[in-house]
Structure formats: C-alpha cells, structure tokens
Design a protein around this motif. Structure first.
Motif, PDB file in Angstrom:
ATOM      1  N   LYS A 116      31.448  47.456  59.446  1.00 31.29           N
ATOM      2  CA  LYS A 116      32.217  47.417  60.893  1.00 31.29           C
ATOM      3  C   LYS A 116      32.825  48.618  60.994  1.00 31.29           C
ATOM      4  CE  LYS A 116      34.104  42.827  61.075  1.00 31.29           C
ATOM      5  NZ  LYS A 116      35.156  41.782  60.683  1.00 31.29           N
ATOM      6  N   LEU A 156      46.465  46.258  62.249  1.00 33.15           N
ATOM      7  CA  LEU A 156      45.812  45.453  61.250  1.00 33.15           C
ATOM      8  C   LEU A 156      45.041  46.474  59.967  1.00 33.15           C
ATOM      9  CD1 LEU A 156      43.847  42.932  63.531  1.00 33.15           C
ATOM     10  CD2 LEU A 156      45.996  42.576  61.961  1.00 33.15           C
ATOM     11  N   LYS A 158      41.589  45.851  58.031  1.00 34.16           N
ATOM     12  CA  LYS A 158      40.313  45.333  58.113  1.00 34.16           C
ATOM     13  C   LYS A 158      39.423  45.814  57.163  1.00 34.16           C
ATOM     14  CE  LYS A 158      39.016  43.360  62.115  1.00 34.16           C
ATOM     15  NZ  LYS A 158      38.750  43.285  63.783  1.00 34.16           N
ATOM     16  N   GLY A 163      34.227  39.232  56.899  1.00 34.33           N
ATOM     17  CA  GLY A 163      33.446  38.391  57.460  1.00 34.33           C
ATOM     18  C   GLY A 163      34.197  36.772  57.090  1.00 34.33           C
ATOM     19  N   GLY A 164      33.860  36.015  58.070  1.00 33.23           N
ATOM     20  CA  GLY A 164      34.478  34.552  57.822  1.00 33.23           C
ATOM     21  C   GLY A 164      35.962  34.517  57.760  1.00 33.23           C
ATOM     22  N   GLY A 165      36.707  35.633  58.523  1.00 33.24           N
ATOM     23  CA  GLY A 165      37.798  35.513  58.629  1.00 33.24           C
ATOM     24  C   GLY A 165      38.565  36.302  57.421  1.00 33.24           C
ATOM     25  N   GLU A 200      43.400  49.164  62.909  1.00 31.68           N
ATOM     26  CA  GLU A 200      42.872  48.685  64.356  1.00 31.68           C
ATOM     27  C   GLU A 200      44.221  48.180  64.874  1.00 31.68           C
ATOM     28  OE1 GLU A 200      38.923  46.788  64.864  1.00 31.68           O
ATOM     29  OE2 GLU A 200      40.272  45.141  65.259  1.00 31.68           O
ATOM     30  N   LYS A 201      44.521  48.282  66.086  1.00 29.02           N
ATOM     31  CA  LYS A 201      45.575  48.045  66.796  1.00 29.02           C
ATOM     32  C   LYS A 201      45.573  46.458  66.940  1.00 29.02           C
ATOM     33  CE  LYS A 201      48.455  48.806  70.697  1.00 29.02           C
ATOM     34  NZ  LYS A 201      49.850  48.837  69.833  1.00 29.02           N
ATOM     35  N   ILE A 203      45.875  43.298  68.893  1.00 25.35           N
ATOM     36  CA  ILE A 203      45.855  43.136  70.059  1.00 25.35           C
ATOM     37  C   ILE A 203      47.027  41.912  70.225  1.00 25.35           C
ATOM     38  CG2 ILE A 203      44.689  42.474  72.334  1.00 25.35           C
ATOM     39  CD1 ILE A 203      43.943  45.101  71.002  1.00 25.35           C
ATOM     40  N   HIS A 208      39.704  34.863  71.980  1.00 19.54           N
ATOM     41  CA  HIS A 208      38.631  35.656  71.429  1.00 19.54           C
ATOM     42  C   HIS A 208      37.593  35.148  72.161  1.00 19.54           C
ATOM     43  CE1 HIS A 208      35.733  35.884  68.067  1.00 19.54           C
ATOM     44  NE2 HIS A 208      34.900  35.360  68.779  1.00 19.54           N
ATOM     45  N   GLN A 232      41.820  28.974  66.647  1.00 20.52           N
ATOM     46  CA  GLN A 232      41.570  29.464  65.376  1.00 20.52           C
ATOM     47  C   GLN A 232      42.790  29.225  64.200  1.00 20.52           C
ATOM     48  OE1 GLN A 232      40.892  33.803  65.286  1.00 20.52           O
ATOM     49  NE2 GLN A 232      39.279  33.565  66.634  1.00 20.52           N
ATOM     50  N   TYR A 235      42.236  33.269  61.277  1.00 21.81           N
ATOM     51  CA  TYR A 235      40.979  33.846  61.661  1.00 21.81           C
ATOM     52  C   TYR A 235      39.812  33.407  61.867  1.00 21.81           C
ATOM     53  CZ  TYR A 235      44.805  37.280  60.646  1.00 21.81           C
ATOM     54  OH  TYR A 235      45.780  38.047  60.724  1.00 21.81           O
ATOM     55  N   GLU A 275      31.375  40.003  69.889  1.00 22.43           N
ATOM     56  CA  GLU A 275      32.844  39.326  70.048  1.00 22.43           C
ATOM     57  C   GLU A 275      33.810  40.417  70.536  1.00 22.43           C
ATOM     58  OE1 GLU A 275      32.767  36.024  66.417  1.00 22.43           O
ATOM     59  OE2 GLU A 275      33.707  37.952  65.712  1.00 22.43           O
ATOM     60  N   GLU A 288      33.138  42.873  66.779  1.00 22.93           N
ATOM     61  CA  GLU A 288      32.086  42.872  65.873  1.00 22.93           C
ATOM     62  C   GLU A 288      31.061  42.340  66.424  1.00 22.93           C
ATOM     63  OE1 GLU A 288      32.005  40.859  62.317  1.00 22.93           O
ATOM     64  OE2 GLU A 288      32.970  38.904  63.137  1.00 22.93           O
TER      65      GLU A 288
HETATM   66  P1  ADP Z   1      35.512  38.227  60.921  1.00 18.52           P
HETATM   67  O1  ADP Z   1      34.023  39.050  60.680  1.00 18.52           O
HETATM   68  O2  ADP Z   1      36.305  37.889  59.798  1.00 18.52           O
HETATM   69  O3  ADP Z   1      35.196  37.408  61.936  1.00 18.52           O
HETATM   70  P2  ADP Z   1      36.670  39.620  63.307  1.00 18.52           P
HETATM   71  O4  ADP Z   1      36.825  41.139  63.356  1.00 18.52           O
HETATM   72  O5  ADP Z   1      35.731  38.902  63.920  1.00 18.52           O
HETATM   73  O6  ADP Z   1      36.516  39.173  61.634  1.00 18.52           O
HETATM   74  O7  ADP Z   1      38.048  39.026  63.312  1.00 18.52           O
HETATM   75  C1  ADP Z   1      38.265  37.563  63.355  1.00 18.52           C
HETATM   76  C2  ADP Z   1      39.420  37.244  64.113  1.00 18.52           C
HETATM   77  O8  ADP Z   1      40.736  37.764  63.789  1.00 18.52           O
HETATM   78  C3  ADP Z   1      39.497  37.481  65.302  1.00 18.52           C
HETATM   79  O9  ADP Z   1      38.920  36.320  66.214  1.00 18.52           O
HETATM   80  C4  ADP Z   1      41.069  37.339  65.847  1.00 18.52           C
HETATM   81  O10 ADP Z   1      41.547  36.280  65.896  1.00 18.52           O
HETATM   82  C5  ADP Z   1      41.258  38.184  64.868  1.00 18.52           C
HETATM   83  N1  ADP Z   1      41.401  39.648  65.050  1.00 18.52           N
HETATM   84  C6  ADP Z   1      40.556  40.570  64.793  1.00 18.52           C
HETATM   85  N2  ADP Z   1      40.723  41.887  65.273  1.00 18.52           N
HETATM   86  C7  ADP Z   1      41.954  41.561  65.921  1.00 18.52           C
HETATM   87  C8  ADP Z   1      42.748  42.749  66.593  1.00 18.52           C
HETATM   88  N3  ADP Z   1      42.626  43.952  66.786  1.00 18.52           N
HETATM   89  N4  ADP Z   1      43.787  42.240  67.289  1.00 18.52           N
HETATM   90  C9  ADP Z   1      44.171  40.854  67.135  1.00 18.52           C
HETATM   91  N5  ADP Z   1      43.262  40.018  66.565  1.00 18.52           N
HETATM   92  C10 ADP Z   1      42.543  40.401  65.913  1.00 18.52           C
END
Ligand code: ADP
Ligand code: ADP
Ligand code: MG
Length: 452
Positions: A116, A156, A158, A163-165, A200-201, A203, A208, A232, A235, A275, A288
């Motif tokens: 990522k 955040l 990350k 993946g998978g929240g 990451e900031k 949001i 989504h 969700q 996540y 996404e 992502e």
């Molecule tokens: P995954 O790979 O686990 O699916 P994602 O990066 O797609 O991870 O993020 C999954 C969820 O986490 C998003 O749908 C959202 O709800 C939350 N999320 C991720 N990044 C952000 C962010 N920068 N600000 C707010 N919520 C976030």
C-alpha cells in the motif's frame, strides 16, 4: 478460450465462478479441503480435487497442492476468487511458470497493489488525489510522530500489507501514537509478514466510495460506476449499494476519471476496484486498489447488466473491451447485505452449528449468492459469510423495500446471523435518507468492545 478452469476457492464465490463457467460452456474443476468434503461447490463443479486438511494454510492457501490439482485435472486456467490466493503475487507467478493462466492481474500488479505504501506513491505521482501523509511510510516512532504532527491529528497508522480491515489504528494525539506505534508494527509483522506501516490523515465522517474498473491487455480501461460501502463494522463492509446516493453526475465523472487514471498508473489488467474516501466537503482521496473480484460485485452487475466474472474470464483469454465508461448504462438501484454467522446481540460472536432450517428468499428484485442449505454445518475454519442478499428496484427506496421483505423471508436457524441487524438498519431514518458515514454502526449499535 480456456479448455478447463480450476476454481481455487470455496463458499459462495466458488459457486459464483462455477456458474459462470457453465454458462460459458467452459469445463471446470473445484478444489476442496477435508472439511469441505460435502460442500456444495464440490458437487456443483462435478470434478474436484482434495487439496489438504481443514485449516486454510494447508489447503486453500496451499499453492503447491492447487497447482498439482490444475495439472491433475488438465486445467489451463485458475480462478482464485477473493481472499486466499487471489492477491498473492508469488502464486500468480507460479501459475505462469506452470503454463497456467491466472485469472486476474499479473504478479507485478498484485505485488504493487499489495504494497500500500508503494501503491499510494505511484498514485500521487500520477495525479490521483491520495489521503495526506508521507508517501514513503515511516520507519520509527519519531518519524511517525513527525508525520502525524505535519498532517494533524487524528491520524491513522496503517499496515502496508494490510487487508480485510485489519491493521488500522486511530491515534487522537501524540501520546496515543507513542503507545500504538509499536503494537501496530508488531501486529503488522505477525499478521501480514510485513511490518512496514504508514501514517495517513484520518478523514472525518467519510463515505467509502469505490469504482469498479475493467482493463484489457490492449490498454483499454473502463469504469462501471461506483459502489458505496459506507456501512461498515471494524473497517469491514456490511452493506454495499450502487449507485451511491452521495454522488452527483459531476462528482461521479471526476471520481470515475480518477479511478481510471489510478488503474492506468499501474498498467492495470482484468477486473479491479479503486477505493476512495469521500469527505463531507466533496473532496475524495484514494486509499487502495483491490486487484481481484470483490465480495460486493453483484450490485454493479445488477445496475450495469454485465457479468463481471465472465468478463474476467473473457479478458484473461485475450478479449478486448469495445466500449467506453460513458457507454455503460446504469439502470435502477441495487443493495447487498452480507449475512454472517455471527450474533449481533452478543458482540458479533461467531455462531457455529448445523443449519436446521434454511429458507432462502426469492421473488422479484432478489438475488441470493450463497452456498448454505438445510442440514449444512459451516466448517468453523473459514469466513463467517453465509450469504449475500442482493435486492434491487428502480430506485433506492424500492431496493430498500425489497430488502426488508426479503430479510423477513430469510430464515436461518438455530444459528444466529446478522439478518435481524440488517432488518433494523433498513428502518433507520438516516440510512433511508442515505445520510451516512463510516461511523454509522458505532452510533447504531454502541457499546461493543473496541479491541481485537
Ligand atoms: P483494507 O485493505 O483493510 O480494506 P482500507 O485502506 O481499504 O483497508 O481501509 C478500510 C476502511 O478503513 C475504509 O473503508 C475506511 O472505513 C477506513 N479508513 C481507511 N483509511 C481511512 C482514512 N484515511 N480516513 C478515514 N477512514 C479510513
Ligand atoms: P471486499 O471489498 O471484496 O469485501 P474484503 O476486504 O472484505 O474485500 O476481503 C475479502 C476477503 O478477503 C475477506 O474474506 C477478507 O478476510 C480477505 N482478505 C482481504 N485482504 C486480506 C489480507 N491482506 N489478509 C487476509 N485476508 C484478506
Ligand atoms: Mg479496502
């Protein structure tokens, strides 16, 4: 076209792929674990090969056994579905080395999308708006703190391989970041075999919104509109719909253009999903790219009239895309509820056991993608997804009305499922208004524990 496709998955998505093969007149074979000996996907495929013992690492993730199964059955292509080997670059490479077509993007794209940090950097350089944060990741807690200070809290942490929240941690202030950072790193290393993390900031109050894309091998990329997956829990998506009630035609065009640009930036091939987080001020940010068929693909199929699994197969066998994004008609409204074998009244505890009663809804505006039936006992080793209930109609209100009626018809007992929870959400005034953000579930069913 392929001579035979090996379906390297289980559950509802295996059935979904086998059905597409049958309709295309392509023979297929299934793989199954010892726990899935009596599974519906094995029966539907006709031909099947056991690939190992119940735990996924020894069967559905056992690349060697799956390659052997392809050889044994004479398959010349492998469809990985979602989860398991779907996004494993080494597996895609091993398929190529064995002379098998991996139905999905090639290993290079999978490697980039699965990293990522690297992927976000490529997107930023290509002019795709990305969530604020340093594009290189952070290597220690001091760098993490500096990054978070620069973009501002809340931030955040990350995982690059997440993946998978899983692997997402909120830090409201620097003290929290100091505490969370080592935990996040250790967890990322243990869960994904990659302890790189990035900042990451956060949001605030985002929605989504993701775009389905298709790409052929000749450089044509199209998008098939958006899906909103804002409802969700931890996540992970519970409810998805298409179109999104939040998008105006103008915003749809802008986001669609960004999605195609994102796919082009990585020379994307096959079906994928870009996404985004959509902020209340209308700004949107890439988070992502999912390089596979997604759980929620049926809502796009319903509003576009396209079959995404058949498109994947067609594209992998050298097919061309002969239309552009603006030629894709979006008709009506579709919504999907993920029905999990979990008890929403007891902290979403897994609910194992034999399904003694199983009544699956039907009628106009209903599609059910499921592998369960009366007398079935879901093996405890796998995903808790029991069924995807998809409802559709001319407009959003119609789709909700169908969903309510179908949820009322849906009976799975004595195991507990998320059906009653979905039924309550369908009556929620904010949901009905389409007024939602990713914090919806925390407000809807407050009080459940926060930790993993
Ligand atoms: P995954 O790979 O686990 O699916 P994602 O990066 O797609 O991870 O993020 C999954 C969820 O986490 C998003 O749908 C959202 O709800 C939350 N999320 C991720 N990044 C952000 C962010 N920068 N600000 C707010 N919520 C976030
Ligand atoms: P979708 O948007 O298709 O629903 P999910 O993030 O829910 O995607 O993932 C689909 C399936 O793949 C789920 O079973 C999820 O647990 C699994 N999955 C996705 N990414 C990973 C990962 N990096 N590690 C483990 N499982 C994953
Ligand atoms: Mg995601």
């Amino acid at each position: 076209m392929f001579k035979k496709i090996l379906v390297a998955n289980r559950g509802e998505i295996a059935l979904r792929i086998i059905r597409a093969c049958k309709e295309m007149g392509i023979p297929c074979a299934a793989v199954y674990s010892e726990a899935d000996e009596n599974s519906p996907h094995r029966r539907l495929a006709g031909e099947s090969v056991c690939v190992g013992s119940p735990i996924s690492a020894k069967s559905y993730l056992n690349a060697d056994a799956i390659l052997d199964a392809a050889k044994k059955t004479g398959a010349d292509a492998v469809h990985p579905g979602y989860g398991y080997l779907a996004e494993k670059a080494e597996f895609a490479r091993a398929c190529a080395d064995a002379g098998l077509e991996f139905i999905g993007p090639g290993p290079d794209i999978l490697a980039l999308a699965g990293d990522k940090i690297a992927c976000k950097k490529v997107m930023a350089e290509a002019g795709v708006p990305v969530t604020p944060g340093p594009p290189e990741g952070v290597s220690d807690v001091r760098e993490a703190a500096r990054a978070a200070r620069e973009i501002g809290y809340p931030a955040l942490i990350k995982s690059s391989g997440g993946g998978g929240g899983r692997g997402i941690r909120i830090c409201r202030d620097e003290a929290a970041l100091q505490d969370e950072f080592p935990i996040a790193r250790a967890e990322a290393g243990a869960a994904f075999g990659d302890d790189r993390v990035y900042i990451e900031k956060l949001i605030e109050k985002p929605r989504h919104i993701e775009f389905q894309v298709l790409a052929d091998r000749f450089g044509h990329i199209v998008h098939l509109g958006e899906r909103e997956c804002t409802i969700q829990r931890r996540y992970q998506k519970l409810i998805e719909e298409s179109p999104s009630p939040a998008l105006t035609p103008d915003l749809r065009e802008k986001m669609g253009e960004a999605a195609v640009r994102a796919a082009a930036a990585v020379d994307y091939f096959n079906a994928g999903t870009v996404e985004f987080m959509l902020a209340p001020d209308g700004r949107f940010y890439f988070i992502e790219i999912n390089a596979r068929i997604q759980v929620e693909h049926p809502v796009t199929e319903i509003v576009t009239g396209m079959d995404l699994v058949k498109e994947q197969i067609r594209l992998s066998s050298g097919g061309r895309l002969s239309f552009s994004s603006k030629d894709v008609p979006i008709r009506g409204w579709a919504m999907e509820c993920r029905i999990n074998a979990e008890d929403p009244d007891r902290g979403f505890l897994p609910s194992p056991g034999v399904i003694e009663k199983c009544r699956i809804p039907g009628g106009p505006g209903v599609r059910v993608d499921t592998h369960i039936h009366q007398g079935y006992e879901p093996p405890p080793f796998y995903d808790s997804l029991m069924a995807k209930l998809i409802a559709f109609g001319p407009g959003r209100k119609d789709a909700i009305a169908v969903m309510r009626r179908a949820l009322d018809e849906f009976q799975i007992s004595p195991i507990k499922t998320t059906i009653p929870l979905h039924r309550r959400i369908m009556d929620d005034p904010s949901f009905i208004q389409g007024d939602m953000d990713t914090g919806f579930m925390e407000r809807f069913s407050p009080g459940e524990e926060e930790d993993d």
